[in-house]
Design a protein around this motif. Structure first.
Motif, PDB file in Angstrom:
ATOM      1  N   ARG A 133     -62.090   1.593   2.483  1.00  0.00           N
ATOM      2  CA  ARG A 133     -63.515   1.906   2.714  1.00  0.00           C
ATOM      3  C   ARG A 133     -64.388   1.425   1.551  1.00  0.00           C
ATOM      4  NH1 ARG A 133     -64.842   5.663   6.594  1.00  0.00           N
ATOM      5  NH2 ARG A 133     -63.103   6.663   7.641  1.00  0.00           N
ATOM      6  N   LEU A 134     -63.778   1.263   0.378  1.00  0.00           N
ATOM      7  CA  LEU A 134     -64.509   0.795  -0.798  1.00  0.00           C
ATOM      8  C   LEU A 134     -64.333  -0.710  -1.026  1.00  0.00           C
ATOM      9  CD1 LEU A 134     -63.744   3.792  -3.146  1.00  0.00           C
ATOM     10  CD2 LEU A 134     -65.946   3.212  -2.102  1.00  0.00           C
ATOM     11  N   GLY A 135     -63.693  -1.392  -0.065  1.00  0.00           N
ATOM     12  CA  GLY A 135     -63.574  -2.842  -0.132  1.00  0.00           C
ATOM     13  C   GLY A 135     -62.303  -3.374  -0.763  1.00  0.00           C
ATOM     14  N   LEU A 136     -61.335  -2.516  -1.051  1.00  0.00           N
ATOM     15  CA  LEU A 136     -60.072  -2.972  -1.641  1.00  0.00           C
ATOM     16  C   LEU A 136     -58.992  -3.019  -0.570  1.00  0.00           C
ATOM     17  CD1 LEU A 136     -60.027  -0.951  -4.982  1.00  0.00           C
ATOM     18  CD2 LEU A 136     -60.833  -3.280  -4.588  1.00  0.00           C
ATOM     19  N   GLU A 137     -58.243  -4.101  -0.542  1.00  0.00           N
ATOM     20  CA  GLU A 137     -57.168  -4.258   0.435  1.00  0.00           C
ATOM     21  C   GLU A 137     -55.815  -4.173  -0.269  1.00  0.00           C
ATOM     22  OE1 GLU A 137     -57.329  -4.366   3.750  1.00  0.00           O
ATOM     23  OE2 GLU A 137     -59.521  -4.188   3.636  1.00  0.00           O
ATOM     24  N   PHE A 138     -55.159  -3.045  -0.131  1.00  0.00           N
ATOM     25  CA  PHE A 138     -53.836  -2.854  -0.724  1.00  0.00           C
ATOM     26  C   PHE A 138     -52.766  -3.338   0.243  1.00  0.00           C
ATOM     27  CE2 PHE A 138     -56.191  -0.084  -3.473  1.00  0.00           C
ATOM     28  CZ  PHE A 138     -55.531  -0.193  -4.674  1.00  0.00           C
ATOM     29  N   VAL A 139     -51.747  -3.976  -0.309  1.00  0.00           N
ATOM     30  CA  VAL A 139     -50.621  -4.465   0.477  1.00  0.00           C
ATOM     31  C   VAL A 139     -49.383  -3.671   0.060  1.00  0.00           C
ATOM     32  CG1 VAL A 139     -49.169  -6.461   0.974  1.00  0.00           C
ATOM     33  CG2 VAL A 139     -51.636  -6.771   0.581  1.00  0.00           C
ATOM     34  N   PRO A 140     -48.755  -2.959   1.008  1.00  0.00           N
ATOM     35  CA  PRO A 140     -47.530  -2.240   0.657  1.00  0.00           C
ATOM     36  C   PRO A 140     -46.444  -3.198   0.184  1.00  0.00           C
ATOM     37  CG  PRO A 140     -48.408  -1.453   2.742  1.00  0.00           C
ATOM     38  CD  PRO A 140     -49.182  -2.693   2.379  1.00  0.00           C
ATOM     39  N   ASP A 141     -45.699  -2.773  -0.810  1.00  0.00           N
ATOM     40  CA  ASP A 141     -44.597  -3.568  -1.349  1.00  0.00           C
ATOM     41  C   ASP A 141     -43.487  -3.611  -0.304  1.00  0.00           C
ATOM     42  OD1 ASP A 141     -42.017  -4.074  -2.688  1.00  0.00           O
ATOM     43  OD2 ASP A 141     -43.191  -3.985  -4.530  1.00  0.00           O
ATOM     44  N   PRO A 142     -42.988  -4.808   0.072  1.00  0.00           N
ATOM     45  CA  PRO A 142     -41.961  -4.875   1.109  1.00  0.00           C
ATOM     46  C   PRO A 142     -40.656  -4.171   0.728  1.00  0.00           C
ATOM     47  CG  PRO A 142     -42.341  -7.053   0.144  1.00  0.00           C
ATOM     48  CD  PRO A 142     -43.368  -6.134  -0.422  1.00  0.00           C
ATOM     49  N   TYR A 143     -40.376  -4.004  -0.552  1.00  0.00           N
ATOM     50  CA  TYR A 143     -39.155  -3.337  -1.000  1.00  0.00           C
ATOM     51  C   TYR A 143     -39.323  -1.822  -1.092  1.00  0.00           C
ATOM     52  CZ  TYR A 143     -37.941  -8.097  -2.143  1.00  0.00           C
ATOM     53  OH  TYR A 143     -37.706  -9.454  -2.060  1.00  0.00           O
TER      54      TYR A 143
ATOM     55  N   LEU B  21     -61.809   5.795 -11.509  1.00  0.00           N
ATOM     56  CA  LEU B  21     -62.024   4.401 -11.151  1.00  0.00           C
ATOM     57  C   LEU B  21     -63.498   4.278 -10.787  1.00  0.00           C
ATOM     58  CD1 LEU B  21     -60.357   1.823 -10.812  1.00  0.00           C
ATOM     59  CD2 LEU B  21     -60.056   2.422  -8.423  1.00  0.00           C
ATOM     60  N   THR B  22     -64.173   3.218 -11.248  1.00  0.00           N
ATOM     61  CA  THR B  22     -65.611   3.098 -11.064  1.00  0.00           C
ATOM     62  C   THR B  22     -65.968   1.833 -10.297  1.00  0.00           C
ATOM     63  OG1 THR B  22     -65.916   4.283 -13.142  1.00  0.00           O
ATOM     64  CG2 THR B  22     -67.804   3.081 -12.306  1.00  0.00           C
ATOM     65  N   PHE B  23     -66.833   1.984  -9.296  1.00  0.00           N
ATOM     66  CA  PHE B  23     -67.282   0.878  -8.464  1.00  0.00           C
ATOM     67  C   PHE B  23     -68.767   0.652  -8.683  1.00  0.00           C
ATOM     68  CE2 PHE B  23     -63.423   2.227  -6.505  1.00  0.00           C
ATOM     69  CZ  PHE B  23     -62.898   1.117  -5.865  1.00  0.00           C
ATOM     70  N   GLU B  24     -69.148  -0.593  -8.955  1.00  0.00           N
ATOM     71  CA  GLU B  24     -70.557  -0.948  -9.142  1.00  0.00           C
ATOM     72  C   GLU B  24     -71.123  -1.501  -7.838  1.00  0.00           C
ATOM     73  OE1 GLU B  24     -73.373  -3.554 -12.129  1.00  0.00           O
ATOM     74  OE2 GLU B  24     -71.286  -4.141 -11.903  1.00  0.00           O
ATOM     75  N   TYR B  25     -72.356  -1.087  -7.518  1.00  0.00           N
ATOM     76  CA  TYR B  25     -73.047  -1.534  -6.308  1.00  0.00           C
ATOM     77  C   TYR B  25     -74.304  -2.312  -6.671  1.00  0.00           C
ATOM     78  CZ  TYR B  25     -69.791   1.261  -3.724  1.00  0.00           C
ATOM     79  OH  TYR B  25     -68.634   1.754  -3.187  1.00  0.00           O
ATOM     80  N   ASP B  26     -74.833  -3.063  -5.686  1.00  0.00           N
ATOM     81  CA  ASP B  26     -76.002  -3.909  -5.905  1.00  0.00           C
ATOM     82  C   ASP B  26     -77.273  -3.124  -6.196  1.00  0.00           C
ATOM     83  OD1 ASP B  26     -74.504  -6.195  -5.511  1.00  0.00           O
ATOM     84  OD2 ASP B  26     -74.970  -6.306  -3.379  1.00  0.00           O
ATOM     85  N   GLY B  27     -77.375  -1.923  -5.659  1.00  0.00           N
ATOM     86  CA  GLY B  27     -78.594  -1.148  -5.864  1.00  0.00           C
ATOM     87  C   GLY B  27     -78.377   0.312  -5.561  1.00  0.00           C
ATOM     88  N   PRO B  28     -79.332   1.160  -5.960  1.00  0.00           N
ATOM     89  CA  PRO B  28     -79.223   2.599  -5.754  1.00  0.00           C
ATOM     90  C   PRO B  28     -79.015   3.001  -4.287  1.00  0.00           C
ATOM     91  CG  PRO B  28     -80.960   2.136  -7.321  1.00  0.00           C
ATOM     92  CD  PRO B  28     -80.515   0.810  -6.761  1.00  0.00           C
ATOM     93  N   ALA B  29     -79.667   2.303  -3.353  1.00  0.00           N
ATOM     94  CA  ALA B  29     -79.513   2.649  -1.933  1.00  0.00           C
ATOM     95  C   ALA B  29     -78.069   2.485  -1.467  1.00  0.00           C
ATOM     96  CB  ALA B  29     -80.451   1.801  -1.079  1.00  0.00           C
TER      97      ALA B  29
ATOM     98  N   CYS C  81     -53.016  -4.418  -5.119  1.00  0.00           N
ATOM     99  CA  CYS C  81     -54.243  -5.117  -4.749  1.00  0.00           C
ATOM    100  C   CYS C  81     -54.651  -6.006  -5.920  1.00  0.00           C
ATOM    101  CB  CYS C  81     -55.340  -4.093  -4.453  1.00  0.00           C
ATOM    102  SG  CYS C  81     -56.964  -4.794  -4.152  1.00  0.00           S
ATOM    103  N   ASP C  82     -54.764  -7.303  -5.680  1.00  0.00           N
ATOM    104  CA  ASP C  82     -55.208  -8.220  -6.722  1.00  0.00           C
ATOM    105  C   ASP C  82     -56.724  -8.144  -6.845  1.00  0.00           C
ATOM    106  OD1 ASP C  82     -52.689  -9.208  -7.425  1.00  0.00           O
ATOM    107  OD2 ASP C  82     -52.721 -10.630  -5.762  1.00  0.00           O
ATOM    108  N   LEU C  83     -57.193  -8.022  -8.088  1.00  0.00           N
ATOM    109  CA  LEU C  83     -58.618  -7.961  -8.390  1.00  0.00           C
ATOM    110  C   LEU C  83     -59.028  -9.246  -9.100  1.00  0.00           C
ATOM    111  CD1 LEU C  83     -58.742  -4.297  -9.737  1.00  0.00           C
ATOM    112  CD2 LEU C  83     -59.318  -5.104  -7.441  1.00  0.00           C
ATOM    113  N   PRO C  84     -60.333  -9.489  -9.218  1.00  0.00           N
ATOM    114  CA  PRO C  84     -60.776 -10.689  -9.940  1.00  0.00           C
ATOM    115  C   PRO C  84     -60.250 -10.706 -11.381  1.00  0.00           C
ATOM    116  CG  PRO C  84     -62.602  -9.688  -8.764  1.00  0.00           C
ATOM    117  CD  PRO C  84     -61.440  -8.732  -8.662  1.00  0.00           C
ATOM    118  N   ASN C  85     -60.215 -11.876 -11.956  1.00  0.00           N
ATOM    119  CA  ASN C  85     -59.806 -12.076 -13.350  1.00  0.00           C
ATOM    120  C   ASN C  85     -58.353 -11.718 -13.628  1.00  0.00           C
ATOM    121  OD1 ASN C  85     -62.436 -12.952 -14.017  1.00  0.00           O
ATOM    122  ND2 ASN C  85     -63.086 -10.827 -14.167  1.00  0.00           N
ATOM    123  N   GLY C  86     -57.510 -11.718 -12.592  1.00  0.00           N
ATOM    124  CA  GLY C  86     -56.083 -11.513 -12.795  1.00  0.00           C
ATOM    125  C   GLY C  86     -55.631 -10.074 -12.928  1.00  0.00           C
ATOM    126  N   LEU C  87     -56.529  -9.116 -12.793  1.00  0.00           N
ATOM    127  CA  LEU C  87     -56.136  -7.707 -12.873  1.00  0.00           C
ATOM    128  C   LEU C  87     -55.527  -7.280 -11.542  1.00  0.00           C
ATOM    129  CD1 LEU C  87     -56.181  -5.275 -14.795  1.00  0.00           C
ATOM    130  CD2 LEU C  87     -58.392  -4.663 -13.826  1.00  0.00           C
TER     131      LEU C  87
END
Length: 132
Positions: free
Chosen positions: A24-34, A75-83, A42-48
């Protein structure tokens, strides 16, 4: 010696509920097949890399570990604007997510709100206020 932070691990009670919450917050987690019932990533920008591990998995990998009574990391999520902060908070709370702090105008110049993920981990939502 050089070190680099490559991953952050969030311990959760219910992996499926956590995956749905973070989706719901835009992150796509993939369960580990093992370990599909105990670990997802979930891979994030900049290799994190952001990981979810169940409490059962943490107990198996860290002798003597028990879940803390209260979360200590948010965990903190930044948004484009207050709305967008207001809308996201409202959407999450209407979907049954536990709101910890309704949106407010923080004195440090941000619109801020906090919810809890399904395991009680804190999640902050914020946006910088437009210059007046």
């Amino acid at each position: 010696m050089s070190t680099t932070v490559k991953a952050i691990d969030i311990v959760v009670s219910d992996l499926g509920a956590a995956i749905e919450f973070y989706r719901r917050l835009g992150l796509e987690f993939v369960p580990d097949p093992y370990m599909p019932d105990n670990h997802a990533g979930c891979d994030l920008p900049n290799g994190l890399h952001l990981m979810l591990d169940t409490e059962d998995m943490r107990r198996k990998t860290t002798e003597g570990w028990t879940p803390p009574a209260l979360g200590r990391t948010f965990l903190t999520f930044e948004y484009d604007g207050p709305a967008a902060v207001d809308a996201t908070y409202a959407e999450l709370v209407s979907a049954g997510v536990h709101g910890l702090q309704e949106p407010f105008d923080a004195p440090w110049g941000m619109r801020y709100a906090t919810v809890a993920d399904p395991s009680g981990n804190g999640v902050d939502l914020y946006a910088t206020q437009p210059a007046s």
